[in-house]
Design a protein around this motif. Structure first.
Motif, PDB file in Angstrom:
ATOM      1  N   UNK A 223       1.017  -1.334  -0.235  1.00  0.00           N
ATOM      2  CA  UNK A 223      -0.080   0.007  -0.358  1.00  0.00           C
ATOM      3  C   UNK A 223       0.967   1.113  -0.123  1.00  0.00           C
ATOM      4  N   UNK A 224       1.970   1.444   0.419  1.00  0.00           N
ATOM      5  CA  UNK A 224       3.262   2.329   0.492  1.00  0.00           C
ATOM      6  C   UNK A 224       3.826   2.404  -0.892  1.00  0.00           C
ATOM      7  N   UNK A 225       3.862   1.134  -1.384  1.00  0.00           N
ATOM      8  CA  UNK A 225       4.410   1.769  -2.933  1.00  0.00           C
ATOM      9  C   UNK A 225       3.604   1.928  -3.899  1.00  0.00           C
ATOM     10  N   UNK A 226       2.184   1.600  -3.484  1.00  0.00           N
ATOM     11  CA  UNK A 226       0.885   2.022  -3.959  1.00  0.00           C
ATOM     12  C   UNK A 226       1.085   4.258  -4.295  1.00  0.00           C
ATOM     13  N   UNK A 227       1.713   3.916  -3.441  1.00  0.00           N
ATOM     14  CA  UNK A 227       1.245   5.744  -3.124  1.00  0.00           C
ATOM     15  C   UNK A 227       2.242   6.075  -4.130  1.00  0.00           C
ATOM     16  N   UNK A 228       4.030   5.829  -4.041  1.00  0.00           N
ATOM     17  CA  UNK A 228       4.719   6.321  -4.595  1.00  0.00           C
ATOM     18  C   UNK A 228       4.335   6.394  -6.000  1.00  0.00           C
ATOM     19  N   UNK A 229       3.812   5.487  -6.682  1.00  0.00           N
ATOM     20  CA  UNK A 229       3.384   5.706  -7.809  1.00  0.00           C
ATOM     21  C   UNK A 229       5.326   4.731  -8.657  1.00  0.00           C
ATOM     22  N   UNK A 230       6.039   4.156  -8.328  1.00  0.00           N
ATOM     23  CA  UNK A 230       7.205   3.889  -8.431  1.00  0.00           C
ATOM     24  C   UNK A 230       8.267   4.998  -8.158  1.00  0.00           C
ATOM     25  N   UNK A 231       7.989   5.558  -7.232  1.00  0.00           N
ATOM     26  CA  UNK A 231       9.211   6.325  -7.167  1.00  0.00           C
ATOM     27  C   UNK A 231       9.784   5.808  -5.416  1.00  0.00           C
ATOM     28  N   UNK A 232      10.484   6.556  -4.671  1.00  0.00           N
ATOM     29  CA  UNK A 232      11.052   6.411  -3.848  1.00  0.00           C
ATOM     30  C   UNK A 232      10.048   6.414  -2.266  1.00  0.00           C
ATOM     31  N   UNK A 233      10.142   5.753  -1.406  1.00  0.00           N
ATOM     32  CA  UNK A 233       8.859   5.191  -0.582  1.00  0.00           C
ATOM     33  C   UNK A 233      10.345   5.240   0.933  1.00  0.00           C
ATOM     34  N   UNK A 234      10.594   6.952   1.730  1.00  0.00           N
ATOM     35  CA  UNK A 234      11.184   6.470   3.126  1.00  0.00           C
ATOM     36  C   UNK A 234       9.832   6.619   4.161  1.00  0.00           C
ATOM     37  N   UNK A 235      10.613   5.351   5.120  1.00  0.00           N
ATOM     38  CA  UNK A 235       9.252   4.780   5.519  1.00  0.00           C
ATOM     39  C   UNK A 235      10.418   4.454   7.558  1.00  0.00           C
ATOM     40  N   UNK A 236      10.095   6.050   8.526  1.00  0.00           N
ATOM     41  CA  UNK A 236      11.038   6.136   9.397  1.00  0.00           C
ATOM     42  C   UNK A 236       9.641   5.030  10.369  1.00  0.00           C
ATOM     43  N   UNK A 237       9.866   4.546  11.391  1.00  0.00           N
ATOM     44  CA  UNK A 237       9.161   3.891  12.741  1.00  0.00           C
ATOM     45  C   UNK A 237      10.084   4.371  13.496  1.00  0.00           C
ATOM     46  N   UNK A 238       8.717   4.661  14.439  1.00  0.00           N
ATOM     47  CA  UNK A 238       8.719   5.244  16.052  1.00  0.00           C
ATOM     48  C   UNK A 238       8.083   4.404  16.942  1.00  0.00           C
ATOM     49  N   UNK A 239       8.523   4.141  17.829  1.00  0.00           N
ATOM     50  CA  UNK A 239       8.633   3.772  18.952  1.00  0.00           C
ATOM     51  C   UNK A 239       7.486   3.800  19.948  1.00  0.00           C
ATOM     52  N   UNK A 240       6.542   3.740  20.218  1.00  0.00           N
ATOM     53  CA  UNK A 240       5.418   4.039  20.912  1.00  0.00           C
ATOM     54  C   UNK A 240       4.576   2.883  21.789  1.00  0.00           C
ATOM     55  N   UNK A 241       4.958   1.968  21.771  1.00  0.00           N
ATOM     56  CA  UNK A 241       4.846   0.684  22.743  1.00  0.00           C
ATOM     57  C   UNK A 241       3.927   1.212  23.791  1.00  0.00           C
ATOM     58  N   UNK A 242       4.824   1.936  24.522  1.00  0.00           N
ATOM     59  CA  UNK A 242       4.619   2.035  26.326  1.00  0.00           C
ATOM     60  C   UNK A 242       3.287   3.028  26.146  1.00  0.00           C
ATOM     61  N   UNK A 243       2.744   3.421  25.454  1.00  0.00           N
ATOM     62  CA  UNK A 243       1.756   4.562  24.700  1.00  0.00           C
ATOM     63  C   UNK A 243       0.760   4.906  24.366  1.00  0.00           C
ATOM     64  N   UNK A 244      -0.509   4.836  24.621  1.00  0.00           N
ATOM     65  CA  UNK A 244      -1.967   4.783  24.538  1.00  0.00           C
ATOM     66  C   UNK A 244      -1.756   5.322  22.872  1.00  0.00           C
ATOM     67  N   UNK A 245      -2.959   4.943  22.013  1.00  0.00           N
ATOM     68  CA  UNK A 245      -3.066   5.951  20.526  1.00  0.00           C
ATOM     69  C   UNK A 245      -3.950   7.158  20.819  1.00  0.00           C
ATOM     70  N   UNK A 246      -2.818   8.226  20.141  1.00  0.00           N
ATOM     71  CA  UNK A 246      -3.454   9.663  20.259  1.00  0.00           C
ATOM     72  C   UNK A 246      -3.589  10.140  19.130  1.00  0.00           C
TER      73      UNK A 246
END
Length: 374
Positions: A223-246
Motif C-alpha cells: 500500500x505504500x508502494x502504490x502511493x509512490x507510483x514507482x517512486x522512492x518510499x522513505x519509511x521511518x518507524x517510531x517506538x510508542x509501545x508503552x503509550x496509548x494511541x493519541x
C-alpha cells in the motif's frame, strides 16, 4: 488370591527371578502382569530388592533402594508434572483428555498469542536485520521530510523595464501517473500502529497481517508502494509501545490550488466624516428649531431611528407632511444629504412612498420611523 499366585508363577517363568522379586513388580504394577513385565525389562532387571520387616498386619512391603529416585511405573500424574516443567513459551498449552491415572491422551493447544511488546520488538528486529539504522529526529516535526520541497507553483515574472508588463508563469503540473517520492512515519503504539497522523490500526486485525509481515521482512508494504507510483518510499518507524494511541490535532493547511479572481461583491462604503458630539448636538438643536410648530394645533411625538444607530424625537403637528420628516433628518445629520435613504414604519414594515401625505393621513401619529440607506 489364586489369580495373584498364578501371576507370580507366570512372572517367574518369564523372567527367571525368585517369587519375592516377582511379587514386588506385580504389586508395583497393581497386579497387572503385562505392565509388571514391561517395568522389569525397562529398568528393574539390575535393581536390588530390600525386604523390610513385616508389620503385624501380615503382608510384606518391599521397597527399592538405589541411585534412581524415579518411580518404576510412570503414572498419568507424572506425565502432567513433566509437561508443566518442560513447557516451552513457543508451544501452546498442554491439555489431557480421557483415560485414568495411568493412561490418557495429551493435546497441545494453539501457540500462545504474542503481546504487543513482542510484536513491536519483532518488527524492529526484522527492520534492523535488513539494514535499517536508527534515525536522529531531533529538531524535526512528526512526519517532516529531511529533504526540502522546492516551490513548484505559478507566479508573475516582473518586467525588465517600467513599460514592460508583468507576465504570469504557470507552475509545473505533475501528471497523475508520474512518479513521486513518499515519506511515511510508522508509529507503533501499545495496541496497534498508525501511519503519519492517520487512525489506529490493530495488530490483531487480519487485514493488517500482510502489512506487518512485510515490515518484519524488511520490505516496503504494497500500500505504500502504490502511493509512490514507482517512486522512492522513505519509511521511518517510531517506538510508542508503552503509550496509548493519541491522534494529533490537524494543523491548518492553506489552500494551495488555483482559481479565478472575481469582482468585489460588496459596494464601496463611503463613511461619513467624523463629527464631534458637540457638533452633533448643535445640528440636532438647529434641526429641532427649524420645525415650525403651531401650539394651537394638535401635536404628536415622532421617534426616528437613524441608520447610524442614533435616535431623534421631535414634536410635529398633525398637518406636517412626510417630507417634513425627511428634511428634519437631513438637518440633524447633514452628511445624509449626499446619501439616498428611505423612511419606513416598524410594525408592519412599510416604506413611506408618498411623502406628500400628512402625518395623520399616513397614520404616523405617535409612530416610530426607521431610516434605511439605499
Amino acid at each position: 488370591m489364586a489369580s495373584q499366585e498364578e501371576s507370580v508363577r507366570e512372572f517367574v517363568a518369564v523372567t527367571n527371578v525368585d517369587e519375592e522379586r516377582a511379587r514386588f513388580f506385580l504389586e508395583s504394577a497393581g497386579w497387572n502382569l503385562q505392565l509388571a513385565l514391561a517395568s522389569f525389562f525397562e529398568d528393574g532387571a539390575d535393581d536390588d530388592i530390600v525386604t523390610l520387616p513385616q508389620p503385624e498386619g501380615g503382608s510384606s512391603v518391599c521397597r527399592s533402594t538405589g541411585p534412581s529416585t524415579q518411580p518404576r511405573v510412570t503414572s498419568f500424574r507424572d506425565l502432567m508434572h513433566e509437561a508443566e516443567e518442560e513447557s516451552d513459551e513457543e508451544e501452546g498449552q498442554r491439555f489431557f483428555a480421557g483415560g485414568s491415572e495411568r493412561s490418557g491422551q495429551q493435546i497441545v493447544g494453539p501457540p500462545k498469542k504474542k503481546s504487543s511488546n513482542d510484536v513491536v520488538e519483532d518488527l524492529f528486529k526484522g527492520a534492523r536485520e535488513h539494514g535499517a539504522v536508527p534515525l536522529d529526529r531531533s529538531g524535526k516535526g512528526s512526519g517532516e521530510s529531511s529533504k526540502a520541497k522546492a516551490f513548484d507553483g505559478g507566479g508573475y515574472r516582473l518586467g525588465a523595464a517600467p513599460e514592460e508588463e508583468s507576465t504570469y508563469v504557470a507552475g509545473a503540473r505533475q501528471s497523475s501517473n508520474s512518479q513521486q517520492d513518499v515519506h511515511v512515519v510508522l508509529k507503533l503504539w501499545k495496541t496497534g500502529f498508525s501511519l503519519d497522523n492517520g487512525e489506529l490500526r490493530n495488530y490483531n486485525d487480519p487485514g493488517n497481517a500482510n502489512f506487518l509481515e512485510a515490515i518484519r521482512r524488511g520490505e516496503i508494504p504494497l500500500e505504500l508502494r502504490q502511493r509512490s507510483r514507482g517512486g522512492q518510499v522513505n519509511l521511518d518507524m517510531e517506538d510508542h509501545r508503552d503509550e496509548d494511541f493519541t491522534k494529533p490535532k490537524m494543523a491548518f493547511k492553506a489552500f494551495g490550488g488555483e482559481g479565478q479572481k472575481l469582482g468585489s461583491a460588496t459596494p464601496e462604503l463611503v463613511s461619513a466624516p467624523a463629527t464631534s458630539q458637540q457638533d452633533q448636538a448643535a445640528n440636532e438643536a438647529q434641526a429641532s428649531a427649524s420645525v415650525s410648530l403651531d401650539p394651537s394645533q394638535p401635536v404628536t411625538n415622532i421617534q426616528i431611528r437613524l441608520a447610524d444607530g442614533g435616535r431623534l424625537i421631535q414634536k410635529f403637528n398633525h398637518t406636517h407632511r412626510v417630507s417634513d420628516l425627511r428634511q428634519f433628518v437631513v438637518a440633524a445629520r447633514p452628511a445624509m444629504a449626499a446619501r439616498e435613504f428611505i423612511l419606513m414604519t416598524t410594525f408592519p414594515n412599510k416604506e413611506l412612498l408618498d411623502e406628500s401625505l400628512t402625518l395623520q393621513q399616513a397614520n404616523l401619529l405617535n409612530a416610530v420611523i426607521v431610516q434605511r440607506l439605499q
